[in-house]
Scaffold this motif. Structure first.
Motif, PDB file in Angstrom:
ATOM      1  N   PHE A   1      24.079  66.652  16.728  1.00 57.74           N
ATOM      2  CA  PHE A   1      23.323  64.906  17.167  1.00 57.74           C
ATOM      3  C   PHE A   1      22.089  65.163  16.460  1.00 57.74           C
ATOM      4  CE2 PHE A   1      24.703  66.624  20.912  1.00 57.74           C
ATOM      5  CZ  PHE A   1      23.723  65.890  21.971  1.00 57.74           C
ATOM      6  N   ASP A   2      21.382  63.874  16.556  1.00 53.77           N
ATOM      7  CA  ASP A   2      20.276  63.997  17.078  1.00 53.77           C
ATOM      8  C   ASP A   2      19.380  63.323  18.576  1.00 53.77           C
ATOM      9  OD1 ASP A   2      19.396  63.484  14.067  1.00 53.77           O
ATOM     10  OD2 ASP A   2      19.981  62.455  13.957  1.00 53.77           O
ATOM     11  N   LEU A   3      18.430  63.907  18.713  1.00 55.35           N
ATOM     12  CA  LEU A   3      18.071  63.584  20.081  1.00 55.35           C
ATOM     13  C   LEU A   3      16.846  62.490  19.980  1.00 55.35           C
ATOM     14  CD1 LEU A   3      16.955  67.227  21.287  1.00 55.35           C
ATOM     15  CD2 LEU A   3      18.846  66.321  21.926  1.00 55.35           C
ATOM     16  N   ASP A   4      17.400  61.778  21.769  1.00 58.69           N
ATOM     17  CA  ASP A   4      16.613  60.015  21.646  1.00 58.69           C
ATOM     18  C   ASP A   4      15.107  60.778  22.012  1.00 58.69           C
ATOM     19  OD1 ASP A   4      18.617  59.078  20.461  1.00 58.69           O
ATOM     20  OD2 ASP A   4      19.755  58.506  21.577  1.00 58.69           O
ATOM     21  N   LEU A   5      14.685  60.216  22.237  1.00 58.23           N
ATOM     22  CA  LEU A   5      13.058  60.606  22.522  1.00 58.23           C
ATOM     23  C   LEU A   5      12.917  59.152  24.350  1.00 58.23           C
ATOM     24  CD1 LEU A   5      10.644  62.065  21.816  1.00 58.23           C
ATOM     25  CD2 LEU A   5       8.994  60.283  21.284  1.00 58.23           C
ATOM     26  N   LEU A   6      13.483  59.806  25.397  1.00 55.79           N
ATOM     27  CA  LEU A   6      13.487  58.387  26.207  1.00 55.79           C
ATOM     28  C   LEU A   6      12.644  59.041  27.718  1.00 55.79           C
ATOM     29  CD1 LEU A   6      17.916  58.354  25.908  1.00 55.79           C
ATOM     30  CD2 LEU A   6      16.167  56.779  24.672  1.00 55.79           C
ATOM     31  N   ASN A   7      13.412  58.040  28.771  1.00 55.13           N
ATOM     32  CA  ASN A   7      12.914  58.384  29.663  1.00 55.13           C
ATOM     33  C   ASN A   7      13.803  58.992  30.824  1.00 55.13           C
ATOM     34  OD1 ASN A   7      13.223  55.754  30.917  1.00 55.13           O
ATOM     35  ND2 ASN A   7      11.709  55.596  30.548  1.00 55.13           N
ATOM     36  N   GLU A   8      13.768  59.061  32.170  1.00 52.22           N
ATOM     37  CA  GLU A   8      14.907  59.577  32.909  1.00 52.22           C
ATOM     38  C   GLU A   8      15.649  58.020  32.673  1.00 52.22           C
ATOM     39  OE1 GLU A   8      14.121  61.376  36.742  1.00 52.22           O
ATOM     40  OE2 GLU A   8      13.457  62.864  35.362  1.00 52.22           O
ATOM     41  N   GLU A   9      15.156  57.304  33.406  1.00 49.05           N
ATOM     42  CA  GLU A   9      15.649  55.585  33.575  1.00 49.05           C
ATOM     43  C   GLU A   9      17.225  55.589  32.338  1.00 49.05           C
ATOM     44  OE1 GLU A   9      14.253  51.242  33.826  1.00 49.05           O
ATOM     45  OE2 GLU A   9      13.937  52.752  35.330  1.00 49.05           O
ATOM     46  N   GLN A  10      16.283  55.851  31.216  1.00 45.43           N
ATOM     47  CA  GLN A  10      16.688  55.315  29.643  1.00 45.43           C
ATOM     48  C   GLN A  10      18.127  56.048  29.418  1.00 45.43           C
ATOM     49  OE1 GLN A  10      13.254  55.619  27.351  1.00 45.43           O
ATOM     50  NE2 GLN A  10      13.041  54.054  27.129  1.00 45.43           N
ATOM     51  N   ALA A  11      17.886  57.678  29.590  1.00 45.17           N
ATOM     52  CA  ALA A  11      18.717  58.751  29.636  1.00 45.17           C
ATOM     53  C   ALA A  11      20.069  57.718  30.396  1.00 45.17           C
ATOM     54  CB  ALA A  11      18.807  59.789  29.853  1.00 45.17           C
ATOM     55  N   ILE A  12      20.068  57.873  31.981  1.00 49.78           N
ATOM     56  CA  ILE A  12      20.838  57.304  32.544  1.00 49.78           C
ATOM     57  C   ILE A  12      21.530  55.783  32.265  1.00 49.78           C
ATOM     58  CG2 ILE A  12      21.375  55.897  34.878  1.00 49.78           C
ATOM     59  CD1 ILE A  12      19.075  57.565  35.965  1.00 49.78           C
ATOM     60  N   ASN A  13      21.038  55.075  31.618  1.00 49.66           N
ATOM     61  CA  ASN A  13      21.761  54.216  30.780  1.00 49.66           C
ATOM     62  C   ASN A  13      22.406  54.297  29.160  1.00 49.66           C
ATOM     63  OD1 ASN A  13      20.473  52.233  32.447  1.00 49.66           O
ATOM     64  ND2 ASN A  13      18.857  51.239  31.156  1.00 49.66           N
ATOM     65  N   GLN A  14      22.005  55.090  29.255  1.00 48.81           N
ATOM     66  CA  GLN A  14      22.088  55.698  27.652  1.00 48.81           C
ATOM     67  C   GLN A  14      23.635  56.422  27.909  1.00 48.81           C
ATOM     68  OE1 GLN A  14      21.829  55.082  24.636  1.00 48.81           O
ATOM     69  NE2 GLN A  14      21.056  53.751  24.574  1.00 48.81           N
ATOM     70  N   MET A  15      23.350  57.160  29.031  1.00 44.62           N
ATOM     71  CA  MET A  15      25.139  57.786  30.109  1.00 44.62           C
ATOM     72  C   MET A  15      26.025  57.292  30.337  1.00 44.62           C
ATOM     73  SD  MET A  15      25.155  61.372  32.282  1.00 44.62           S
ATOM     74  CE  MET A  15      25.214  59.719  34.132  1.00 44.62           C
ATOM     75  N   GLU A  16      25.773  56.351  30.933  1.00 45.46           N
ATOM     76  CA  GLU A  16      26.562  54.924  31.096  1.00 45.46           C
ATOM     77  C   GLU A  16      27.376  54.551  30.617  1.00 45.46           C
ATOM     78  OE1 GLU A  16      27.724  54.783  34.463  1.00 45.46           O
ATOM     79  OE2 GLU A  16      26.469  56.272  35.138  1.00 45.46           O
ATOM     80  N   LEU A  17      27.131  53.725  29.228  1.00 42.04           N
ATOM     81  CA  LEU A  17      27.218  53.594  28.149  1.00 42.04           C
ATOM     82  C   LEU A  17      28.130  54.394  27.323  1.00 42.04           C
ATOM     83  CD1 LEU A  17      24.304  51.207  26.308  1.00 42.04           C
ATOM     84  CD2 LEU A  17      25.684  50.482  27.605  1.00 42.04           C
ATOM     85  N   ILE A  18      27.806  55.404  26.867  1.00 40.37           N
ATOM     86  CA  ILE A  18      28.966  55.861  26.344  1.00 40.37           C
ATOM     87  C   ILE A  18      29.709  57.020  27.714  1.00 40.37           C
ATOM     88  CG2 ILE A  18      28.585  58.574  25.074  1.00 40.37           C
ATOM     89  CD1 ILE A  18      26.264  57.981  24.224  1.00 40.37           C
ATOM     90  N   GLY A  19      29.664  56.983  28.963  1.00 46.46           N
ATOM     91  CA  GLY A  19      30.457  57.052  29.799  1.00 46.46           C
ATOM     92  C   GLY A  19      30.618  58.563  29.155  1.00 46.46           C
ATOM     93  N   ASN A  20      29.774  59.332  29.166  1.00 46.89           N
ATOM     94  CA  ASN A  20      29.515  61.220  29.627  1.00 46.89           C
ATOM     95  C   ASN A  20      29.093  61.395  31.058  1.00 46.89           C
ATOM     96  OD1 ASN A  20      30.817  61.057  27.372  1.00 46.89           O
ATOM     97  ND2 ASN A  20      28.750  62.307  26.222  1.00 46.89           N
ATOM     98  N   ASP A  21      29.651  62.127  31.716  1.00 42.89           N
ATOM     99  CA  ASP A  21      29.229  63.079  32.406  1.00 42.89           C
ATOM    100  C   ASP A  21      27.715  63.710  32.320  1.00 42.89           C
ATOM    101  OD1 ASP A  21      31.516  61.915  33.826  1.00 42.89           O
ATOM    102  OD2 ASP A  21      32.601  64.145  33.837  1.00 42.89           O
ATOM    103  N   PHE A  22      27.678  63.332  31.145  1.00 38.07           N
ATOM    104  CA  PHE A  22      25.804  64.333  30.555  1.00 38.07           C
ATOM    105  C   PHE A  22      25.459  62.894  29.776  1.00 38.07           C
ATOM    106  CE2 PHE A  22      29.125  66.742  28.207  1.00 38.07           C
ATOM    107  CZ  PHE A  22      28.313  67.036  26.761  1.00 38.07           C
TER     108      PHE A  22
END
Length: 175
Positions: free
Chosen positions: A126-147
């Motif tokens: 997969f491609d790595l997204d350019l994010l900050n910590e808060e955006q990464a937390i939101n993405q992780m929550e949306l996907i439902g993964n543990d990482f």
């Protein structure tokens, strides 16, 4: 072998500390000289749950086990059987860190356990997204993964965000 027992929110009886010393010292026959063990005993909250963490370090060796239950004596046997399994697994691979394990001298197993080597069974790209910590937390929550793996927008390095057992997050940053 040097054995260190650390007690956090828990006071161990002398009988338990002597048993820990006796049982952990038996692993010395597997390890090279200079190995050390750290045993952490703790009690969690008001729930009468007891946690034991055993870490053994030696030359080119690091094995660890963690168990939680309502009985610290049961934790000891469970932790040490996990440690022995790890040592058995390592003994065939890392000759310089662990002595050969004689099946007759196993502490927790009647016979040498058959350990199947792990293999890669799935590959994802997969491609790595350019994010900050808060955006990464939101993405992780949306996907439902543990990482969640992403590229930090500030430093430009690859980072791994993960959910901890206590519900908080951990962050691994690369250099």
């Amino acid at each position: 072998m040097k054995i260190e027992i650390v007690q956090r929110n828990y006071v161990a009886k002398e009988k338990l500390t002597e048993l820990i010393d006796k049982k952990v010292a038996k692993f010395e026959k597997y390890l090279e000289e200079g190995a050390s063990a750290k045993v952490v005993l703790s009690k969690s909250g008001s729930q009468e749950r007891y946690k034991m963490e055993v870490t053994i370090k030696g030359k080119n060796l690091f094995v660890r086990s963690e168990v939680e239950s309502d009985n610290m004596y049961a934790n000891l046997d469970t932790c040490l059987s996990k440690i022995e399994r790890q040592i058995v697994r390592i003994s065939g691979k890392a000759k310089d860190s662990v002595k050969n394990v004689d099946p007759q001298e196993l502490l927790f197993f009647d016979e040498m356990p058959q350990i199947e080597p792990a293999k890669v069974v799935k590959v994802k790209e997969f491609d790595l997204d350019l994010l900050n910590e808060e955006q990464a937390i939101n993405q992780m929550e949306l996907i439902g993964n543990d990482f969640y793996i992403y590229k930090d927008i500030v430093s430009g390095t690859v980072s791994v965000l993960y959910r901890r057992e206590d519900g908080n997050y951990g962050l691994i940053k690369t250099k």
